[in-house]
Design a protein around this motif. Structure first.
Motif, PDB file in Angstrom:
ATOM      1  N   VAL A 116       0.929  -1.171  -0.072  1.00  0.00           N
ATOM      2  CA  VAL A 116      -0.048  -0.025   0.012  1.00  0.00           C
ATOM      3  C   VAL A 116       0.804   1.120  -0.003  1.00  0.00           C
ATOM      4  O   VAL A 116       0.456   2.354  -0.656  1.00  0.00           O
ATOM      5  CB  VAL A 116      -0.730   0.032   1.216  1.00  0.00           C
ATOM      6  N   VAL A 117       2.075   1.097   0.777  1.00  0.00           N
ATOM      7  CA  VAL A 117       2.788   2.155   0.785  1.00  0.00           C
ATOM      8  C   VAL A 117       3.533   2.428  -0.458  1.00  0.00           C
ATOM      9  O   VAL A 117       3.622   3.612  -0.859  1.00  0.00           O
ATOM     10  CB  VAL A 117       3.949   1.989   1.853  1.00  0.00           C
ATOM     11  N   LEU A 118       3.961   1.305  -1.042  1.00  0.00           N
ATOM     12  CA  LEU A 118       4.452   1.450  -2.514  1.00  0.00           C
ATOM     13  C   LEU A 118       3.895   1.868  -3.635  1.00  0.00           C
ATOM     14  O   LEU A 118       4.391   2.642  -4.504  1.00  0.00           O
ATOM     15  CB  LEU A 118       5.409  -0.001  -2.723  1.00  0.00           C
ATOM     16  N   ASP A 123       3.470   4.849  -9.589  1.00  0.00           N
ATOM     17  CA  ASP A 123       2.593   5.400 -10.705  1.00  0.00           C
ATOM     18  C   ASP A 123       3.146   6.889 -11.084  1.00  0.00           C
ATOM     19  O   ASP A 123       3.966   7.396 -10.402  1.00  0.00           O
ATOM     20  CB  ASP A 123       1.162   5.383 -10.427  1.00  0.00           C
ATOM     21  N   ASP A 124       2.328   7.463 -11.795  1.00  0.00           N
ATOM     22  CA  ASP A 124       2.746   8.845 -12.243  1.00  0.00           C
ATOM     23  C   ASP A 124       2.886   9.887 -11.009  1.00  0.00           C
ATOM     24  O   ASP A 124       3.447  11.031 -11.251  1.00  0.00           O
ATOM     25  CB  ASP A 124       1.863   9.405 -13.328  1.00  0.00           C
ATOM     26  N   ARG A 125       2.175   9.662  -9.921  1.00  0.00           N
ATOM     27  CA  ARG A 125       2.568  10.759  -9.025  1.00  0.00           C
ATOM     28  C   ARG A 125       3.803  10.483  -8.114  1.00  0.00           C
ATOM     29  O   ARG A 125       4.176  11.711  -7.878  1.00  0.00           O
ATOM     30  CB  ARG A 125       1.310  10.194  -7.603  1.00  0.00           C
ATOM     31  N   ARG A 126       4.364   9.507  -7.942  1.00  0.00           N
ATOM     32  CA  ARG A 126       5.537   9.268  -7.391  1.00  0.00           C
ATOM     33  C   ARG A 126       5.629  10.078  -6.026  1.00  0.00           C
ATOM     34  O   ARG A 126       6.626  11.045  -5.976  1.00  0.00           O
ATOM     35  CB  ARG A 126       6.885   9.927  -8.229  1.00  0.00           C
ATOM     36  N   LEU A 137       5.632  13.557   0.437  1.00  0.00           N
ATOM     37  CA  LEU A 137       6.830  13.595  -0.143  1.00  0.00           C
ATOM     38  C   LEU A 137       6.672  13.351  -1.627  1.00  0.00           C
ATOM     39  O   LEU A 137       6.386  12.371  -1.999  1.00  0.00           O
ATOM     40  CB  LEU A 137       8.116  12.925   0.675  1.00  0.00           C
ATOM     41  N   ALA A 138       7.208  14.319  -2.436  1.00  0.00           N
ATOM     42  CA  ALA A 138       7.495  14.110  -3.791  1.00  0.00           C
ATOM     43  C   ALA A 138       8.867  13.373  -4.088  1.00  0.00           C
ATOM     44  O   ALA A 138       9.849  14.127  -3.679  1.00  0.00           O
ATOM     45  CB  ALA A 138       7.001  15.249  -4.688  1.00  0.00           C
ATOM     46  N   ALA A 139       8.879  12.477  -4.772  1.00  0.00           N
ATOM     47  CA  ALA A 139      10.201  11.616  -5.142  1.00  0.00           C
ATOM     48  C   ALA A 139      10.895  12.499  -6.116  1.00  0.00           C
ATOM     49  O   ALA A 139      10.102  13.169  -6.983  1.00  0.00           O
ATOM     50  CB  ALA A 139       9.729  10.207  -5.565  1.00  0.00           C
ATOM     51  N   MET A 144      14.813   6.265  -7.419  1.00  0.00           N
ATOM     52  CA  MET A 144      14.531   4.956  -8.087  1.00  0.00           C
ATOM     53  C   MET A 144      14.222   4.010  -6.953  1.00  0.00           C
ATOM     54  O   MET A 144      14.822   3.619  -6.063  1.00  0.00           O
ATOM     55  CB  MET A 144      15.570   4.580  -9.114  1.00  0.00           C
ATOM     56  N   LEU A 145      12.959   3.263  -7.215  1.00  0.00           N
ATOM     57  CA  LEU A 145      12.779   2.358  -6.653  1.00  0.00           C
ATOM     58  C   LEU A 145      12.919   1.002  -7.212  1.00  0.00           C
ATOM     59  O   LEU A 145      12.366   0.718  -8.326  1.00  0.00           O
ATOM     60  CB  LEU A 145      11.122   2.330  -6.189  1.00  0.00           C
ATOM     61  N   VAL A 146      13.613   0.016  -6.381  1.00  0.00           N
ATOM     62  CA  VAL A 146      13.623  -1.491  -7.244  1.00  0.00           C
ATOM     63  C   VAL A 146      13.475  -2.477  -6.174  1.00  0.00           C
ATOM     64  O   VAL A 146      13.615  -2.244  -5.329  1.00  0.00           O
ATOM     65  CB  VAL A 146      15.168  -1.504  -7.451  1.00  0.00           C
ATOM     66  N   VAL A 147      12.540  -3.385  -6.630  1.00  0.00           N
ATOM     67  CA  VAL A 147      12.072  -4.427  -5.815  1.00  0.00           C
ATOM     68  C   VAL A 147      12.484  -5.949  -6.494  1.00  0.00           C
ATOM     69  O   VAL A 147      12.543  -5.843  -7.565  1.00  0.00           O
ATOM     70  CB  VAL A 147      10.487  -4.472  -5.134  1.00  0.00           C
ATOM     71  N   SER A 148      12.864  -6.995  -5.444  1.00  0.00           N
ATOM     72  CA  SER A 148      13.084  -8.399  -6.094  1.00  0.00           C
ATOM     73  C   SER A 148      12.013  -9.169  -5.635  1.00  0.00           C
ATOM     74  O   SER A 148      11.785  -9.038  -4.258  1.00  0.00           O
ATOM     75  CB  SER A 148      14.591  -8.405  -6.087  1.00  0.00           C
ATOM     76  N   TYR A 149      12.109 -10.277  -6.152  1.00  0.00           N
ATOM     77  CA  TYR A 149      11.226 -11.478  -5.539  1.00  0.00           C
ATOM     78  C   TYR A 149      11.674 -12.744  -6.355  1.00  0.00           C
ATOM     79  O   TYR A 149      12.120 -12.830  -7.413  1.00  0.00           O
ATOM     80  CB  TYR A 149      10.022 -11.319  -5.330  1.00  0.00           C
ATOM     81  N   ASN A 150      11.411 -13.841  -5.476  1.00  0.00           N
ATOM     82  CA  ASN A 150      11.501 -15.157  -6.211  1.00  0.00           C
ATOM     83  C   ASN A 150      10.231 -15.994  -6.518  1.00  0.00           C
ATOM     84  O   ASN A 150       9.626 -16.424  -5.684  1.00  0.00           O
ATOM     85  CB  ASN A 150      12.616 -16.098  -5.130  1.00  0.00           C
ATOM     86  N   PRO A 151       9.874 -15.907  -7.693  1.00  0.00           N
ATOM     87  CA  PRO A 151       8.327 -16.328  -8.179  1.00  0.00           C
ATOM     88  C   PRO A 151       8.408 -17.849  -7.681  1.00  0.00           C
ATOM     89  O   PRO A 151       7.539 -18.556  -7.555  1.00  0.00           O
ATOM     90  CB  PRO A 151       8.393 -16.200  -9.815  1.00  0.00           C
TER      91      PRO A 151
END
Length: 267
Positions: A116-118, A123-126, A137-139, A144-151
């Motif tokens: 929910v926080v991310l 989106d275009d609001r950043r 806070l406007a980014a 840059m936000l980067v996330v990872s996971y193992n499907p």
């Protein structure tokens, strides 16, 4: 608990590209797009982010997500200091304020309120709303936000929802082809390629057992550990057991079968 490691390393971490992922990262950075990395454990996702952050001369904030990680751990909270209640930014908030790359490793392990926080950041609001302080806070362009996971390591309770996945540009990672993986492991460990070759062959056979006798296959990281032990003087069989067999299973029968497979490959 120390959640972050924020640094700019003096040298660019070694990384062997498997495709056009470096160009994709740079383009996502330039266009201010959030990035999702997906792939098996130990295939180089974290190394890739460190490599690109240093290559682009960007500060890097890394958060290793876990079951107890809540949104407040990322955004911040009020704490009592010197008899006063003060607001302390979390790692995500600091990254948004200061710019740079914020990397959330294994994001599906975190609590559901993290997504929910991310969402407003992806989106275009950043933007990053801080409800407890009333800030929005406007980014900056430098964030840059980067996330990872193992499907392959998900359960129904820990899956990245389509509504979240579709907010990111995604890159799929996998283990390198055999010849390339031999080169990487040899370079990382110092062990000659001819000695590394049977280790990589064993790892590939063990990976084929994923989903049957094993939950996870041998990562490139474990291969480097194994080769490093051999380069330091440990016998190949002892190194294989310590770095490639024992970390994969606690089941005695499975371990015995894997050791027999290792004996057939490592002579």
């Amino acid at each position: 608990m120390n959640l972050i490691a924020r640094n700019i390393q003096p040298e660019i971490p070694a990384y062997s590209p498997a495709g056009n992922e470096c160009a994709l990262f740079e383009t996502a950075w330039t266009r201010q797009l959030p990035l999702l990395l997906k792939g098996p454990t130990g295939c180089g996702k974290t190394r890739f982010v460190s490599h690109m952050a240093q290559k682009l001369d960007l500060p890097l904030t890394t958060v290793s997500c876990h079951d107890d990680l809540a949104a407040a751990d990322l955004t911040g909270r009020f704490l009592l200091k010197g008899g006063e209640t003060v607001w302390v930014d979390g790692p995500l908030t600091r990254a948004v304020r200061d710019g740079g790359v914020c990397y959330l490793d294994e994001v599906v392990e975190a609590r559901k309120d993290v997504a929910v926080v991310l969402h407003p950041l992806t989106d275009d609001r950043r933007i990053l709303p801080l409800e407890r302080t009333g800030e929005e806070l406007a980014a900056p362009p430098a964030f840059m936000l980067v996330v990872s996971y193992n499907p392959g390591y998900q359960s129904l309770l820990k899956a990245l929802k389509p509504s979240t996945r579709q907010r990111f540009v995604a890159i799929e990672f996998d283990f390198l082809p055999k010849a390339r993986e031999i080169e990487v492991v040899s370079a990382e460990s110092g062990l000659p390629a001819v000695t590394v070759e049977p280790l990589v062959e064993l790892a590939r056979r063990l990976r084929a057992l994923k989903g049957h006798d094993l939950e996870e296959g041998v990562s490139t990281r474990l291969l480097v550990y194994c080769a490093s032990l051999i380069d330091a003087g440990l016998s190949p069989r002892d190194a294989v057991r310590a770095a490639m067999i024992e970390p994969l299973t606690d089941e005695p029968d499975v371990r015995t079968a894997l050791l027999e497979l290792a004996k057939a490959v490592i002579r």
